[in-house]
Design an enzyme around this catalytic site. Structure first.
Site: not given
Length: 140
Positions: A32-33, A100-102
């Site tokens: 993740d950015i 999207h899965l964190h």
């Protein structure tokens, strides 16, 4: 199906850079950015799905694979699987319209604001377990 305007589809197509940790025919995992903790990965399907609310019972195998791979990537990178959070932002509170899965760890080191952004089972963030139960109980 690729969406030419989607940043995550561009990452899959290598038109946008990302630090990739895993890739196979179905999914991609990258950093993740704006990480919420020391380890913060995004697990995405390579084909464009708008968001978690678009998943159906038929997508349960994909969801389970995303979870398993996310945990594996976390473990392989010395993340704490006993202190992790897995989940999805729920529309309209998602900033990117590509499923999207964190995968976040350690959650115990998240700051106050990030702990609220990724607070489990709120109007804006649902856990992977919630999604599993939702899909298991869904009609075909």
């Amino acid at each position: 199906m690729e969406n030419s305007k989607c940043i995550f589809c561009k990452i899959v197509a290598r038109q946008q850079s990302a630090k990739i940790f895993y890739e196979d025919d179905d999914i991609l995992v990258f950093e993740d950015i704006k990480p919420a903790s020391q380890h913060h990965y995004l697990v995405i399907p390579k084909h464009h799905i708008k968001g978690a609310n678009y998943l159906t019972k038929n997508d349960l195998p994909l969801l389970m694979k995303m979870i398993d791979v996310g945990k594996s990537v976390l473990s392989q990178n010395n993340g704490n699987v006993d202190d992790m959070r897995l989940g999805f932002h729920w529309p309209p509170f998602n900033s990117i319209s590509h499923l999207h899965l964190h995968v976040i760890s350690p959650t115990s080191e998240m700051g106050f604001i990030t702990s609220q952004i990724y607070k489990p089972d709120t109007l804006w963030f649902v856990t992977a377990d919630y999604m599993i139960k939702r899909l298991e109980s869904a009609k075909l």
